[in-house]
Design a protein around this motif. Structure first.
Motif, PDB file in Angstrom:
ATOM      1  N   LYS A  81      14.742  23.907  11.062  1.00  0.00           N
ATOM      2  CA  LYS A  81      15.836  24.109  11.447  1.00  0.00           C
ATOM      3  C   LYS A  81      15.768  23.763  13.178  1.00  0.00           C
ATOM      4  O   LYS A  81      14.837  24.466  13.845  1.00  0.00           O
ATOM      5  CB  LYS A  81      17.415  24.650  11.320  1.00  0.00           C
ATOM      6  N   ILE A  82      16.209  22.658  13.853  1.00  0.00           N
ATOM      7  CA  ILE A  82      16.184  22.704  15.257  1.00  0.00           C
ATOM      8  C   ILE A  82      16.995  23.531  15.823  1.00  0.00           C
ATOM      9  O   ILE A  82      18.190  23.505  16.031  1.00  0.00           O
ATOM     10  CB  ILE A  82      16.839  21.316  15.251  1.00  0.00           C
ATOM     11  N   GLN A  83      16.905  24.234  17.150  1.00  0.00           N
ATOM     12  CA  GLN A  83      16.973  24.834  18.584  1.00  0.00           C
ATOM     13  C   GLN A  83      16.706  24.690  19.520  1.00  0.00           C
ATOM     14  O   GLN A  83      15.969  24.165  19.836  1.00  0.00           O
ATOM     15  CB  GLN A  83      16.714  26.053  18.192  1.00  0.00           C
ATOM     16  N   THR A  84      17.981  24.751  20.487  1.00  0.00           N
ATOM     17  CA  THR A  84      17.485  24.008  21.945  1.00  0.00           C
ATOM     18  C   THR A  84      17.318  25.128  22.085  1.00  0.00           C
ATOM     19  O   THR A  84      18.774  26.413  22.914  1.00  0.00           O
ATOM     20  CB  THR A  84      18.010  23.200  22.421  1.00  0.00           C
ATOM     21  N   ARG A  85      17.019  26.166  23.291  1.00  0.00           N
ATOM     22  CA  ARG A  85      16.871  27.063  24.269  1.00  0.00           C
ATOM     23  C   ARG A  85      17.348  26.746  25.812  1.00  0.00           C
ATOM     24  O   ARG A  85      16.209  25.434  25.724  1.00  0.00           O
ATOM     25  CB  ARG A  85      15.566  28.042  24.025  1.00  0.00           C
ATOM     26  N   SER A  86      17.646  28.203  26.741  1.00  0.00           N
ATOM     27  CA  SER A  86      17.573  27.499  27.591  1.00  0.00           C
ATOM     28  C   SER A  86      17.266  28.584  28.831  1.00  0.00           C
ATOM     29  O   SER A  86      17.813  29.966  28.318  1.00  0.00           O
ATOM     30  CB  SER A  86      19.209  26.971  28.339  1.00  0.00           C
TER      31      SER A  86
END
Length: 154
Positions: A81-86
């Motif tokens: 799955k795609i995930q974006t962290r900041s």
């Protein structure tokens, strides 16, 4: 609420040897890059290859498999799955983002000399690994059972 799906399927080659580390809690984490290529015609009608780089993260048993069998150049089939962290950059104070693929299933597609061809995966939070544990010999149920035309339902 409407149904949503977050699923990624990639088939490509590892860009460099994976980075393996452990968290403070003792969980293993593998970070690696995977290159996929796409071929398109340019304005002059010539074929151009375009490479896309993907950041992959794997945990626990899958990270151990990556540590033991994956190296630069290995061909992988990945589901995740795609995930974006900041986070806030300590030096500049700016907000930074990184989009990653969280690996749920992994198949090693390189030749035997490059680590073999096997399938491993994580399910439900990544606490388990699954792979084919049947014996390599032909002593499985299918080879012991003779099927006749009477066994076929049509």
């Amino acid at each position: 609420m409407a149904k949503s799906v977050n699923k990624v399927i990639l088939l490509g080659n590892v860009g460099k040897d994976p980075e393996i580390r452990s968290t403070a809690g003792g969980n293993m984490v593998a970070n690696l890059t995977l290159a996929t290529s796409d071929r398109q015609k340019d304005a002059q009608g010539n074929w151009q290859d375009r490479t896309e780089w993907h950041n992959l993260v794997a945990f626990q048993r899958t990270a151990e498999i990556i540590r033991d069998y994956v190296k630069k150049g290995s061909k992988l089939y990945v589901e995740g799955k795609i995930q974006t962290r900041s986070w806030d950059d300590k030096e500049s104070g700016q907000k930074r983002y990184r989009t990653e693929i969280i690996v749920n299933d992994l198949s090693l597609l390189s030749g035997k000399e490059e680590g073999g061809s096997s399938s491993y995966g994580q399910r439900g939070g990544g606490n388990t690994a699954s792979f084919d544990q049947r014996p390599a010999s032909g002593d499985d149920y299918a080879s012991q059972t003779e099927i006749t035309d009477d066994d076929i339902p049509f």
